[in-house]
Design an enzyme around this catalytic site. Structure first.
Site, PDB file in Angstrom:
ATOM      1  N   LYS A  60      -8.665  15.293  13.724  1.00  0.00           N
ATOM      2  CA  LYS A  60     -10.014  14.605  13.030  1.00  0.00           C
ATOM      3  C   LYS A  60     -10.749  14.329  14.227  1.00  0.00           C
ATOM      4  CE  LYS A  60      -6.980  12.034   9.714  1.00  0.00           C
ATOM      5  NZ  LYS A  60      -6.255  11.110   9.263  1.00  0.00           N
ATOM      6  N   GLN A  77      -4.693   5.259  10.824  1.00  0.00           N
ATOM      7  CA  GLN A  77      -3.800   6.550  10.606  1.00  0.00           C
ATOM      8  C   GLN A  77      -2.389   6.007   9.909  1.00  0.00           C
ATOM      9  OE1 GLN A  77      -4.573   9.432  10.754  1.00  0.00           O
ATOM     10  NE2 GLN A  77      -2.448  10.204   9.891  1.00  0.00           N
ATOM     11  N   ASP A  80     -11.497   6.433   4.279  1.00  0.00           N
ATOM     12  CA  ASP A  80     -10.201   7.201   3.797  1.00  0.00           C
ATOM     13  C   ASP A  80     -10.219   7.128   2.287  1.00  0.00           C
ATOM     14  OD1 ASP A  80      -8.467   8.409   4.980  1.00  0.00           O
ATOM     15  OD2 ASP A  80      -7.651   6.894   6.339  1.00  0.00           O
TER      16      ASP A  80
HETATM   17  N1  GUN Z   1      -1.419   9.635   6.783  1.00  0.00           N
HETATM   18  C1  GUN Z   1      -1.355  10.764   5.944  1.00  0.00           C
HETATM   19  N2  GUN Z   1      -2.396  11.439   5.380  1.00  0.00           N
HETATM   20  C2  GUN Z   1      -3.485  10.250   5.903  1.00  0.00           C
HETATM   21  C3  GUN Z   1      -4.588  10.236   5.559  1.00  0.00           C
HETATM   22  O1  GUN Z   1      -5.255  11.139   4.723  1.00  0.00           O
HETATM   23  N3  GUN Z   1      -5.458   9.047   6.158  1.00  0.00           N
HETATM   24  C4  GUN Z   1      -4.936   8.290   6.832  1.00  0.00           C
HETATM   25  N4  GUN Z   1      -5.425   7.385   7.381  1.00  0.00           N
HETATM   26  N5  GUN Z   1      -3.442   8.264   7.433  1.00  0.00           N
HETATM   27  C5  GUN Z   1      -2.775   9.151   6.495  1.00  0.00           C
END
Ligand code: GUN
Length: 281
Positions: free
Chosen positions: A52, A96, A119
């Site tokens: 990211k 996350q 998200d």
């Molecule tokens: N953990 C697995 N996929 C995601 C996601 O798309 N966003 C976040 N914040 N955590 C995750």
């Protein structure tokens, strides 16, 4: 033999479009900032968070990394979110997942301002998606829609079967396919006669988290198969929820793992960061 849907190429296109939009904002003196919070050091999460940050760098979005100790308390994390919510120079906030076990994840997600929830996990954004209003959409299902659109696969009036009902993928996926006027069926671990249902699908979206679960006998000839799963096998190779080699023989189009849905998630996150500026206006 199925056409392979190239998520790597499509995600690169999207990131380049986002990059151009970010540059245009910069010319107006507006910088876009994403705060990324990771608690603890789960290796898979560290890889995702690293990717990211790299994507932010590529498109020109400033990223603020918060790498918090495993022992951080619920209250401390809520405090940080509250501070980021009130900062005018922070556009997006991402925590996350999964969080360490002692956290109440629901309360954390609820604390993120819906206007900064890139998200798309906040109940307000989930609700907006259900009633067809604007808001952030969860990145992986939004990425699947982009893959289908940019590959020229018609959704309107098609039988779409979603395998999996998670809050992050299955449920928003079903809502998005409805928005595209598909006829949608959601299947899950308690579904009876699963193969009968999946075999009806013109578009089969698989997000059940079981390696190579969907074999050729689940798939109608010529169907589009989208594989959201990702698993590391004993030989260290990656595989999805779909038994790719055999399903590729009968599907009309299919996403590979890696290089299918995976890269789309981050591209859509970048898109949501640009969207955040518009929503916050
Ligand atoms: N953990 C697995 N996929 C995601 C996601 O798309 N966003 C976040 N914040 N955590 C995750």
């Amino acid at each position: 033999m199925a056409v392979r849907i190239d998520g790597k190429m499509i995600s690169a296109q999207i990131k380049d479009e986002v990059k151009a939009q970010v540059e245009a904002y910069k010319k107006e003196g507006k910088e876009i900032t994403l705060a990324v919070i990771q608690v603890g050091n789960d290796p898979a999460s560290s890889v995702y968070v690293g990717n990211k940050k790299k994507a932010c760098e590529y498109v020109g979005i400033r990223s603020l990394a918060y790498e918090l100790d495993e022992k951080t308390t619920q209250q401390e994390l809520l405090c940080l979110i509250s501070e980021l919510n009130s900062r005018a120079d922070v556009n997006g906030i991402l925590v996350q997942l999964p969080l360490p076990k002692h956290f109440n994840e629901e309360e954390i997600l609820l604390a993120i301002s819906p206007l900064k929830d890139v998200d798309g996990f906040h109940p307000m954004n989930v609700g907006n998606l259900s009633i067809g209003k604007d808001g952030f959409v969860s990145c992986t299902p939004a990425g699947v829609i982009e893959l289908l659109k940019r590959t020229g696969i018609e959704m309107e009036g098609k039988e779409c079967v979603v395998l999996g009902r998670s809050n992050i993928v299955g449920k928003p996926m079903a809502m998005l396919m409805l928005r595209e006027n598909a006829t949608v069926t959601v299947c899950h671990s308690r579904t009876k006669n699963l193969k009968e249902i999946t075999k009806r699908a013109d578009i089969l979206i698989v997000a059940i988290g079981k390696p190579c679960f969907v074999t050729a006998d689940y798939v109608k000839e010529g169907a589009t198969v989208i594989d959201v799963g990702i698993h590391r096998k004993e030989d260290k190779k990656l595989c999805g929820d779909v038994a790719f080699d055999e399903v590729e023989q009968i599907a009309g189009a299919i996403t590979p793992v890696p290089g299918g849905v995976g890269p789309m998630t981050i591209a859509m996150l970048m898109k949501n960061c640009v969207e955040s500026v518009k929503l916050q206006k």
